[in-house]
Write a protein that holds these residues in place. Structure first.
Motif, PDB file in Angstrom:
ATOM      1  N   SER A 124       0.860  -1.185   0.000  1.00  0.00           N
ATOM      2  CA  SER A 124       0.000   0.000   0.000  1.00  0.00           C
ATOM      3  C   SER A 124       0.892   1.229   0.000  1.00  0.00           C
ATOM      4  O   SER A 124       2.025   1.198   0.487  1.00  0.00           O
ATOM      5  CB  SER A 124      -0.923   0.025   1.223  1.00  0.00           C
ATOM      6  N   THR A 257      -5.818  -0.099  -1.322  1.00  0.00           N
ATOM      7  CA  THR A 257      -6.105   1.310  -1.124  1.00  0.00           C
ATOM      8  C   THR A 257      -7.491   1.457  -0.531  1.00  0.00           C
ATOM      9  O   THR A 257      -8.245   0.490  -0.403  1.00  0.00           O
ATOM     10  CB  THR A 257      -6.009   2.094  -2.444  1.00  0.00           C
ATOM     11  N   THR A 258      -7.831   2.672  -0.147  1.00  0.00           N
ATOM     12  CA  THR A 258      -9.197   3.030   0.184  1.00  0.00           C
ATOM     13  C   THR A 258      -9.665   4.047  -0.857  1.00  0.00           C
ATOM     14  O   THR A 258      -8.849   4.570  -1.624  1.00  0.00           O
ATOM     15  CB  THR A 258      -9.292   3.598   1.616  1.00  0.00           C
ATOM     16  N   PRO A 259     -10.958   4.361  -0.914  1.00  0.00           N
ATOM     17  CA  PRO A 259     -11.457   5.148  -2.051  1.00  0.00           C
ATOM     18  C   PRO A 259     -11.023   6.602  -2.099  1.00  0.00           C
ATOM     19  O   PRO A 259     -10.994   7.185  -3.188  1.00  0.00           O
ATOM     20  CB  PRO A 259     -12.992   5.061  -1.889  1.00  0.00           C
ATOM     21  N   THR A 264      -5.659   6.960  -2.785  1.00  0.00           N
ATOM     22  CA  THR A 264      -5.418   6.507  -4.155  1.00  0.00           C
ATOM     23  C   THR A 264      -4.200   7.204  -4.760  1.00  0.00           C
ATOM     24  O   THR A 264      -3.506   6.624  -5.598  1.00  0.00           O
ATOM     25  CB  THR A 264      -6.648   6.746  -5.050  1.00  0.00           C
ATOM     26  N   GLU A 286      -9.726  -2.439  -3.281  1.00  0.00           N
ATOM     27  CA  GLU A 286     -10.240  -1.237  -2.615  1.00  0.00           C
ATOM     28  C   GLU A 286     -10.876  -1.661  -1.302  1.00  0.00           C
ATOM     29  O   GLU A 286     -11.916  -2.321  -1.282  1.00  0.00           O
ATOM     30  CB  GLU A 286     -11.251  -0.506  -3.497  1.00  0.00           C
ATOM     31  N   SER A 289     -14.544   0.163   1.088  1.00  0.00           N
ATOM     32  CA  SER A 289     -15.165   0.744  -0.105  1.00  0.00           C
ATOM     33  C   SER A 289     -16.552   1.308   0.189  1.00  0.00           C
ATOM     34  O   SER A 289     -16.946   2.327  -0.383  1.00  0.00           O
ATOM     35  CB  SER A 289     -15.257  -0.324  -1.194  1.00  0.00           C
ATOM     36  N   GLY A 308     -10.650   3.387  -6.385  1.00  0.00           N
ATOM     37  CA  GLY A 308      -9.927   2.186  -6.806  1.00  0.00           C
ATOM     38  C   GLY A 308     -10.151   1.870  -8.266  1.00  0.00           C
ATOM     39  O   GLY A 308      -9.216   1.523  -8.995  1.00  0.00           O
ATOM     40  N   LEU A 319      -9.213  -4.291 -11.042  1.00  0.00           N
ATOM     41  CA  LEU A 319      -9.763  -4.045  -9.713  1.00  0.00           C
ATOM     42  C   LEU A 319     -10.207  -5.408  -9.191  1.00  0.00           C
ATOM     43  O   LEU A 319     -11.216  -5.958  -9.633  1.00  0.00           O
ATOM     44  CB  LEU A 319     -10.940  -3.071  -9.771  1.00  0.00           C
ATOM     45  N   GLU A 322     -13.826  -4.968  -4.130  1.00  0.00           N
ATOM     46  CA  GLU A 322     -14.185  -3.824  -3.302  1.00  0.00           C
ATOM     47  C   GLU A 322     -14.753  -4.363  -1.999  1.00  0.00           C
ATOM     48  O   GLU A 322     -15.835  -4.960  -1.972  1.00  0.00           O
ATOM     49  CB  GLU A 322     -15.223  -2.943  -4.016  1.00  0.00           C
TER      50      GLU A 322
END
Length: 379
Positions: A124, A257-259, A264, A286, A289, A308, A319, A322
């Motif tokens: 990350s 990641t997170t949104p 991002t 993601e 999410s 994401g 992707l 989520e």
């Protein structure tokens, strides 16, 4: 499942040959060529999944060998294959033996790790996005689907794998005086600097020393035979990531990641780093999410929406999934019983398992095509 369909899981390595009545074999091959594996984006024939066809009277026996773990989907896959050949004259029954054979995927750098087929990094760009939780559940999901899996906690400054796997009290020992034995928790092997320092003891090391400790743990752990070694990376793009890319045969990386934009943005830096060091990015997960309201079931996006997906599209990667923001996921790892281990049948665990299949299939797509013939025989 249709009458007459039987699933047998076994270890089988069949020599490949080419014999049988031409008309029946052609009919079966034509039918199987229409069965598509969505994760490999190939027919099961082109993917080398069908290894042997054999007729015993009016019973067609098929030997299927999948290159990625998908044990929970065996009934569904066999059902699809059975339906594909069900209308062929002369076939009244179908039996399928199903096995897993994870290929060793070649990498450009790094020396092989004893006992380890493939190394996948979970990374990350920043902390606090659920990277370690994702890494642990990914490893457990790969094992749930039939693979032999280990996990290495490469977050030297903030090791969390011992707590998450419920083995904080484990103390490494050496049987041969050269290598250390890993912990075993929930069916996977694990090692972490957290086993060697106290829970509240800080690891005050400069970058080269931390990177050296990572390489030592990786190469001096007596790993059992593993299909996958999952590495839980520290956040960022520093010394440990650089050392990993130069000295370890990493097949690919999963970026968590997170949104929201701040997350991002850092994820994009991580992807850029992997691109520069020629480590393929297998996809993006993601995390956090959305949140499902426990009262009304409405879906909310407290950290924004689509970050994401936008990042995946920008860099041309998948992707992978989520995942929701859910307190049960946090409680499970705090208790040392991650979601996939505690309850593999719940919705969140199924999402982790789907991500694991996608990740493993993405690695297969990086490998060289199999050059196999199908053994066709008539008893």
């Amino acid at each position: 499942m249709s009458p007459g369909v039987k699933i047998v899981t076994e270890n089988s390595e069949n020599p490949l040959d080419n014999r049988l009545s031409p008309q029946l074999s052609q009919s079966v091959l034509s039918a199987l060529a229409k069965v598509h594996d969505p994760l490999l984006n190939q027919s099961i024939l082109d993917a080398g999944i069908v290894r042997r066809m054999q007729m015993d009277g009016e019973c067609l026996a098929l030997n299927l060998v999948y290159p990625y773990p998908c044990r929970s989907q065996y009934p569904e896959k066999v059902q699809e294959i059975t339906q594909a050949v069900a209308g062929i004259d002369g076939i009244e029954e179908v039996e399928c033996s199903v096995d897993l054979a994870v290929p060793v995927i070649e990498t450009a750098v790094g020396d092989a790790i004893a006992g380890v087929k493939n190394v996948v990094a979970v990374s990350s760009g920043k902390g606090g996005v659920g990277k370690s939780t994702t890494a642990v559940n990914l490893a457990l999901a790969l094992a749930y689907e039939g693979a032999r899996v280990g996990i290495l906690d490469a977050d030297i400054y903030g090791p969390s794998i011992p707590l998450m796997l419920g083995v904080s009290d484990f103390q490494p020992v050496s049987v041969d005086g050269k290598t250390m034995e890993p912990a075993v928790a929930h069916g996977i092997a694990a090692n972490s600097i957290g086993f060697m320092v106290g829970e509240e003891q800080a690891t005050v090391w400069r970058g080269p020393m931390a990177a050296g400790a990572l390489i030592q743990m990786m190469n001096e752990t007596n790993w059992p035979d593993l299909d996958y070694l999952v590495i839980d990376m520290p956040p960022g793009t520093g010394d440990i990531q650089l050392t990993l890319s130069q000295k370890v045969p990493v097949v690919g990386a999963v970026v968590v990641t997170t949104p929201q934009e701040v997350a991002t943005l850092d994820a994009r830096k991580g992807i850029s780093m992997f691109n520069k060091v020629n480590i393929p990015v297998l996809g993006i997960v993601e995390n956090m999410s959305y949140h499902l309201c426990s009262q009304c079931g409405s879906k909310e996006h407290p950290f924004g929406q689509g970050g994401g997906q936008a990042t995946a599209e920008r860099y041309g990667v998948e992707l992978l999934g989520e995942l929701p923001l859910n307190v049960a996921v946090r409680e499970a790892v705090d208790q040392g019983k991650p979601s996939v281990a505690a309850n593999p049948e719940d919705d969140i665990s199924k999402q982790y398992i789907a991500i694991a299949r996608e990740t493993a299939a993405a690695m297969v797509r990086l490998s060289k095509p199999l050059e196999l013939e199908i053994e066709i025989s008539d008893d």
